[in-house]
Design a protein around this motif. Structure first.
Motif, short mmCIF file in Angstrom:
data_model
loop_
_atom_site.label_atom_id
_atom_site.label_comp_id
_atom_site.label_asym_id
_atom_site.label_seq_id
_atom_site.Cartn_x
_atom_site.Cartn_y
_atom_site.Cartn_z
N GLU A 34 -40.61 -7.66 47.10
CA GLU A 34 -41.50 -8.05 46.00
C GLU A 34 -40.72 -8.66 44.85
OE1 GLU A 34 -44.70 -8.04 46.09
OE2 GLU A 34 -44.99 -6.95 47.97
N ILE A 35 -39.59 -8.04 44.52
CA ILE A 35 -38.76 -8.55 43.43
C ILE A 35 -38.18 -9.92 43.80
CG2 ILE A 35 -36.59 -8.17 42.19
CD1 ILE A 35 -37.21 -5.17 42.30
N ASP A 36 -37.75 -10.05 45.05
CA ASP A 36 -37.19 -11.32 45.51
C ASP A 36 -38.23 -12.44 45.43
OD1 ASP A 36 -35.21 -12.97 46.51
OD2 ASP A 36 -35.62 -12.49 48.60
N VAL A 37 -39.45 -12.15 45.87
CA VAL A 37 -40.52 -13.16 45.86
C VAL A 37 -40.94 -13.49 44.44
CG1 VAL A 37 -42.94 -13.56 46.49
CG2 VAL A 37 -41.35 -12.64 48.18
N GLU A 38 -40.94 -12.50 43.56
CA GLU A 38 -41.25 -12.77 42.16
C GLU A 38 -40.29 -13.81 41.59
OE1 GLU A 38 -41.34 -9.24 39.82
OE2 GLU A 38 -43.02 -8.36 40.92
N GLY A 39 -39.01 -13.67 41.95
CA GLY A 39 -38.03 -14.64 41.48
C GLY A 39 -38.26 -16.03 42.05
N ARG A 40 -38.67 -16.10 43.31
CA ARG A 40 -38.92 -17.38 43.94
C ARG A 40 -40.18 -18.05 43.39
NH1 ARG A 40 -36.39 -17.73 49.46
NH2 ARG A 40 -34.97 -15.95 49.60
N CYS A 41 -41.16 -17.23 42.99
CA CYS A 41 -42.41 -17.77 42.45
C CYS A 41 -42.33 -18.06 40.97
CB CYS A 41 -43.57 -16.80 42.72
SG CYS A 41 -44.02 -16.67 44.46
N ASP A 46 -49.98 -11.80 40.75
CA ASP A 46 -51.27 -11.88 40.06
C ASP A 46 -51.14 -12.18 38.56
OD1 ASP A 46 -54.00 -11.96 40.43
OD2 ASP A 46 -54.30 -9.91 39.72
N GLU A 47 -49.97 -12.68 38.16
CA GLU A 47 -49.80 -13.04 36.75
C GLU A 47 -49.96 -14.55 36.59
OE1 GLU A 47 -46.01 -13.25 33.89
OE2 GLU A 47 -46.65 -11.19 34.31
N LYS A 48 -50.76 -14.94 35.64
CA LYS A 48 -51.01 -16.37 35.43
C LYS A 48 -49.93 -16.95 34.52
CE LYS A 48 -56.00 -15.84 35.98
NZ LYS A 48 -55.90 -16.30 37.38
N ALA A 49 -49.09 -17.82 35.10
CA ALA A 49 -48.03 -18.48 34.33
C ALA A 49 -47.89 -19.91 34.85
CB ALA A 49 -46.72 -17.71 34.48
N PRO A 50 -48.87 -20.78 34.53
CA PRO A 50 -48.91 -22.14 35.11
C PRO A 50 -47.65 -22.95 34.85
CG PRO A 50 -50.92 -21.65 33.85
CD PRO A 50 -49.96 -20.54 33.58
N GLY A 51 -47.12 -22.85 33.65
CA GLY A 51 -45.97 -23.67 33.31
C GLY A 51 -44.69 -23.23 34.01
N ALA A 52 -44.52 -21.92 34.14
CA ALA A 52 -43.26 -21.41 34.68
C ALA A 52 -43.32 -21.17 36.18
CB ALA A 52 -42.90 -20.09 33.97
N ARG A 53 -44.50 -21.19 36.77
CA ARG A 53 -44.62 -20.83 38.18
C ARG A 53 -44.02 -21.90 39.09
NH1 ARG A 53 -47.14 -17.17 41.11
NH2 ARG A 53 -48.26 -16.26 39.34
N LEU A 54 -43.19 -21.45 40.04
CA LEU A 54 -42.53 -22.34 40.99
C LEU A 54 -43.23 -22.36 42.34
CD1 LEU A 54 -38.86 -21.19 40.25
CD2 LEU A 54 -40.08 -23.13 39.25
N ASN A 55 -43.93 -21.28 42.65
CA ASN A 55 -44.62 -21.16 43.93
C ASN A 55 -45.68 -20.08 43.76
OD1 ASN A 55 -45.33 -21.33 46.66
ND2 ASN A 55 -43.19 -21.46 47.33
N SER A 56 -46.47 -19.83 44.76
CA SER A 56 -47.48 -18.77 44.68
C SER A 56 -47.56 -18.05 46.02
CB SER A 56 -48.84 -19.35 44.30
OG SER A 56 -49.23 -20.34 45.23
N ARG A 57 -48.12 -16.85 45.97
CA ARG A 57 -48.22 -16.01 47.17
C ARG A 57 -49.40 -16.43 48.04
NH1 ARG A 57 -46.01 -10.68 46.74
NH2 ARG A 57 -44.67 -10.45 44.91
N ASN A 58 -49.31 -16.00 49.31
CA ASN A 58 -50.38 -16.32 50.24
C ASN A 58 -50.60 -15.16 51.20
OD1 ASN A 58 -52.39 -17.85 51.48
ND2 ASN A 58 -50.94 -18.77 52.92
N GLY A 59 -50.69 -13.93 50.63
CA GLY A 59 -50.94 -12.75 51.45
C GLY A 59 -49.68 -12.15 52.04
#
Length: 399
Positions: A34-41, A46-59
């Protein structure tokens, strides 16, 4: 790794310890992903950060990870762009050992951010920040804390309390500290671990505060407290719970036999055992005095010991006979303490009290869960009469 620590293979051979290790491996592996994916995203789940987001989850997708601690069920996060697969799930023993080392290091070093981060890097990840490691390890502690601080509901007629000792470092010295545990049975006949605490000694103030912490959480309806003959426990029970105190029958027998020679102990033991073979409390008290007089001539110290301990050792006989086998001694808690010692020996010397609470608390949580799935520990016969809400009440026993 420090010398007292065991390898994963050695720990896995210890049987019941594997369940705790497997659960911790599962929890740590899941959180690391989870921590690793948070860094990649670029943002937490479930946190809305349009400007900083690099990727998003898909289940998630399920994956069984075979380790020497057993099969671990994991949920691997999926990304909308690109794929994600943690390197530590590659079929290699070194990664498995490293993840087990993360857990053991967390125990031994009291959740050292640096050591955990170094071992996360050993798994092939890029490492995590200090705040992320602290959060990860804090979640482990949160589980134990929630268990040890949960509200206590209902009436608990029988309470066993005892202590065992483990080694820890304090101001550069290695010292022994007391780990006290409370186990109780409620009016439904179910057994649970109610609490634990780590302290410098078994002095009366320590026991008093521990029992008060149980009452603050809701402990009520205690009629009989079973323990060894410790003055601090006796004083605390009288002050906080005002319940009848049962001196452990097994401990008393050991105390008595210490005053007899090796060749005479079998005879002394057989004589005292005739007291416990009586079917009624009245008969047991009468036989107690007979045996005390018989032994007094040859074993003066045993006679004096029996004179002062009669009501303490036979207190359990004023409670329902169906419960005598479980309430005459601290044997149920002794077995639990032996398991605590066996598991704490894996670590050897703890760095602080927090590390002790983490490991012992996790073990007690697991044990309490196992008891919840088993049949009733005690027959219902007579338990309802011990409830504060029931009309029938047992008289207090002389001390």
């Amino acid at each position: 790794m420090t010398a007292p620590m065991m390898t994963l293979a050695e720990l896995a051979e210890k049987g019941p310890d594997v369940d705790v290790l497997r659960q911790m491996v599962q929890f740590m592996a899941q959180r690391l992903m989870e921590i690793d994916v948070e860094g990649r995203c670029g943002a937490p789940y479930d946190e809305k950060a349009p400007g900083a987001r690099l990727n998003s989850r898909n289940g998630y997708r399920d994956r069984t990870w075979e380790t020497r601690a057993g099969s671990v069920e994991l949920q691997i996060p999926k990304l909308r762009r690109g794929s994600y697969f943690p390197e530590f799930l590659e079929p290699r023993r070194t990664a498995e050992k490293a993840l087990a080392a993360v857990i053991q290091e967390a125990y031994v070093h009291g959740v050292s951010t640096r050591s955990v981060d170094d071992l996360v890097k050993a798994l092939g990840m890029s490492g995590v920040s200090k705040s992320e490691v602290s959060r990860l390890c804090g979640e482990l502690d949160e589980r134990v804390s929630a268990f040890l601080e949960r509200p206590i509901e209902g009436d608990w007629p029988y309470l066993w309390i005892d202590a065992t000792y483990v080694k820890t470092r304090e101001a550069g010295r290695i010292v022994s500290v007391a780990v006290i545990v409370a186990v109780a049975v409620n009016t439904d006949g179910q057994r649970q671990v109610l609490g634990m605490k780590v302290g410098a000694s078994e002095a009366e103030p320590f026991w008093t505060e521990f029992l008060r912490s149980l009452t603050r959480r809701g402990l009520r309806g205690v009629k009989l407290v079973i323990s060894d003959s410790h003055e601090g426990i006796k004083a605390a029970v009288a002050k906080v719970l005002k319940a009848t105190w049962q001196r452990c029958r097994v401990h008393f027998m050991r105390n008595a036999l210490a005053h007899a020679g090796k060749t005479q102990r079998r005879m002394v033991s057989a004589a005292i055992a005739t007291v416990f073979a009586q079917d009624t409390a009245k008969g047991a008290h009468e036989q107690w005095r007979v045996v005390a007089d018989q032994l007094r001539g040859k074993f003066e110290k045993i006679g004096k010991l029996m004179d002062g301990a009669e009501h303490e050792v036979l207190a359990y006989m004023d409670f329902p006979k169906a419960h005598w086998l479980q309430i005459h001694s601290t044997n149920p808690l002794e077995r639990l303490n032996a398991e605590i010692k066996r598991r704490t020996n894996v670590v050897g010397i703890f760095p602080n009290d927090r590390a002790i609470t983490r490991l012992v608390g996790a073990m007690l949580l697991e044990q309490s869960d196992e008891w919840a799935l088993q049949r009733r520990y005690m027959q219902l016969e007579g338990l309802q009469t011990l409830s504060d809400t029931a009309p029938a009440r047992l008289p207090a026993v002389q001390r």
